[in-house]
Design an enzyme around this catalytic site. Structure first.
Site, PDB file in Angstrom:
ATOM      1  N   SER A  18       0.783  -1.242   0.000  1.00 12.83           N
ATOM      2  CA  SER A  18       0.000   0.000   0.000  1.00 12.83           C
ATOM      3  C   SER A  18       0.809   1.283   0.000  1.00 12.83           C
ATOM      4  O   SER A  18       0.235   2.361  -0.133  1.00 12.83           O
ATOM      5  CB  SER A  18      -0.960   0.018   1.198  1.00 12.83           C
ATOM      6  OG  SER A  18      -2.075  -0.816   0.957  1.00 12.83           O
ATOM      7  N   LYS A  38       0.178   3.748  -2.750  1.00 16.45           N
ATOM      8  CA  LYS A  38      -0.829   4.806  -2.713  1.00 16.45           C
ATOM      9  C   LYS A  38      -0.183   6.191  -2.708  1.00 16.45           C
ATOM     10  O   LYS A  38      -0.831   7.176  -3.082  1.00 16.45           O
ATOM     11  CB  LYS A  38      -1.729   4.621  -1.493  1.00 16.45           C
ATOM     12  CG  LYS A  38      -2.625   3.372  -1.563  1.00 16.45           C
ATOM     13  CD  LYS A  38      -3.473   3.224  -0.317  1.00 16.45           C
ATOM     14  CE  LYS A  38      -4.521   2.126  -0.463  1.00 16.45           C
ATOM     15  NZ  LYS A  38      -3.956   0.768  -0.368  1.00 16.45           N
ATOM     16  N   SER A  54      -5.870   3.081   4.708  1.00 15.33           N
ATOM     17  CA  SER A  54      -5.349   2.326   3.570  1.00 15.33           C
ATOM     18  C   SER A  54      -6.464   1.674   2.758  1.00 15.33           C
ATOM     19  O   SER A  54      -6.350   0.527   2.315  1.00 15.33           O
ATOM     20  CB  SER A  54      -4.362   1.249   4.048  1.00 15.33           C
ATOM     21  OG  SER A  54      -3.485   0.885   3.000  1.00 15.33           O
TER      22      SER A  54
END
Length: 412
Positions: free
Chosen positions: A113, A116, A170
């Site tokens: 993640s 991102k 997240s």
């Protein structure tokens, strides 16, 4: 990732690897220095890591030849960094761009993640935080059991709420919604945004980065590096909205009365902002393939440092705790400590071509009979009289002095 075989290398790539190497620093690529690791057995259920692309000698030396190592690189005479389970990591100065040290900084790893942050670097300036968006069923097309902030199809949310859901919790559902909107809102919106993410990576010099999903959920051929994450973080932390979002301790998902769904609170999963003095925020990540990844930044005594790490285990320290330990190590180094440099898009741009001189006027064609030279032009009576009047009032010595005086040399 490395450029495809036979493809032209990005402009300025070779020049970017030639960043000044600090005096006395010796590249570790010839004989990699092992990175300090704690004695912790890997978990039994850990799947084999995806096979990364082959080493790219030019791309691996972006920012300085010393960074082209799979092992440890630190300034001469620096104290050894803390032992962490991260496969690769790096500490850099957000403002000066100096790389303070790292372990395999250009080695490709699966991002999870922390990808991102690349989504944010690509589209956060393009989306109005006050704009509202209606979530579609396709936005929830994520891996079962993966991280989601709890968006509801048919629900209406502000872009700022989606960014908070993305950064704090997240939310992979929030990543899909933001990517779809940034890509035009249609069925190909996510794919178009992923292409834009890869274009952003190339523009800023993150050549080990290749995105397949906007959220960081695992995808074939999806990689990044600790060095690339620092480049991406530098772009993100230059944005005021990003800085505000990642430092937010908790937020609230609004109720959806038409859908009879109540609101709820969620909080920031990056524990650095609660436990580290001067924390500026960052992003956590985890998948079974990628393991734990982390990007975090903090400020101390006028310095802003960023730490990036990939492929870590949560024992004996969680990802953010490993990041905090590396930040402490970085802050303890002298302000001028460096092993390399974070390149900028300007470093990668091709040098401007010199302006060609204007073409010379064409020469007159030669004639068989040479024309007689014209007699020198004679001043008109009025002009001659004016010159005579001027000379009459000017001492001869002054005229001679000015005529012989040399022009002063220019100073720069």
């Amino acid at each position: 990732m490395a450029p495809a075989r036979g493809a032209a290398r990005p402009p300025g790539l070779v020049a970017a690897r030639a960043a000044a190497r600090p005096p006395g620093l010796v590249s570790a690529r010839a004989a990699d220095i092992p990175c300090p690791k704690p004695k912790v057995a890997p978990p039994a259920d850990r799947p084999p890591a995806p096979v990364p692309p082959p080493d790219d000698p030019v791309g691996s030396a972006i920012g300085g030849d010393a960074l082209a190592t799979h092992g440890l690189v630190i300034p001469p005479g620096a104290k050894a960094p803390p032992a962490v389970t991260a496969s690769t990591w790096m500490v850099a100065d957000l403002d000066t761009g100096e790389v303070l040290g790292g372990c395999g900084p250009h080695v490709p790893r699966t991002p999870a993640s922390v990808q991102k942050t690349l989504l944010a670097a690509t589209v956060i300036d393009k989306l109005n935080p006050a704009q509202r968006i209606t979530v579609t069923p396709s936005d929830l097309n994520i891996e079962p059991g993966s991280s989601a902030v709890g968006l509801i199809p048919g629900g209406t949310y502000s872009i700022s709420t989606l960014w908070l859901g993305l950064m704090l919790n997240s939310g992979n559902d929030a990543a899909n919604a933001l990517a779809r909107l940034a890509g035009g809102g249609g069925p190909d919106g996510v794919a178009r945004t992923v292409a834009a993410m890869n274009a952003t990576a190339r523009r800023i010099g993150a050549y080990q980065t290749h995105a397949v999903t906007p959220s960081g959920l695992d995808g074939k051929g999806q990689f990044t590096s600790a060095y690339d994450l620092a480049l991406i973080a530098r772009v993100c932390f230059a944005n005021a909205d990003f800085r505000r979002f990642v430092r937010t301790p908790r937020a609230r998902m609004p109720a959806q009365p038409k859908l009879k769904k109540p609101g709820f609170q969620f909080q920031n999963e990056n524990k650095l902002i609660f436990n580290y003095p001067g924390a500026l925020g960052g992003k956590t990540g985890f998948t079974k393939l990628a393991r734990h990844s982390y990007v975090g930044a903090a400020q101390r005594n006028g310095r802003r440092l960023v730490v990036t790490l990939l492929g870590a285990e949560a024992r004996p320290l969680r990802g953010w705790q490993q990041g905090a330990a590396l930040l402490d190590w970085g802050f303890a180094l002298p302000a001028d400590a460096s092993v390399g440099k974070l390149v900028s898009p300007q470093d990668l741009a091709p040098a401007p071509s010199p302006t060609p001189p204007p073409p010379a006027p064409p020469k007159a064609a030669a004639t068989r009979t040479q024309s007689k030279p014209e007699p020198p032009q004679v001043l008109s009576v009025a002009a001659a009289a004016s010159v005579a009047l001027l000379l009459a009032g000017t001492p001869l010595l002054l005229l001679l002095t000015q005529r012989r005086r040399r022009r002063p040399k220019r100073t720069h």
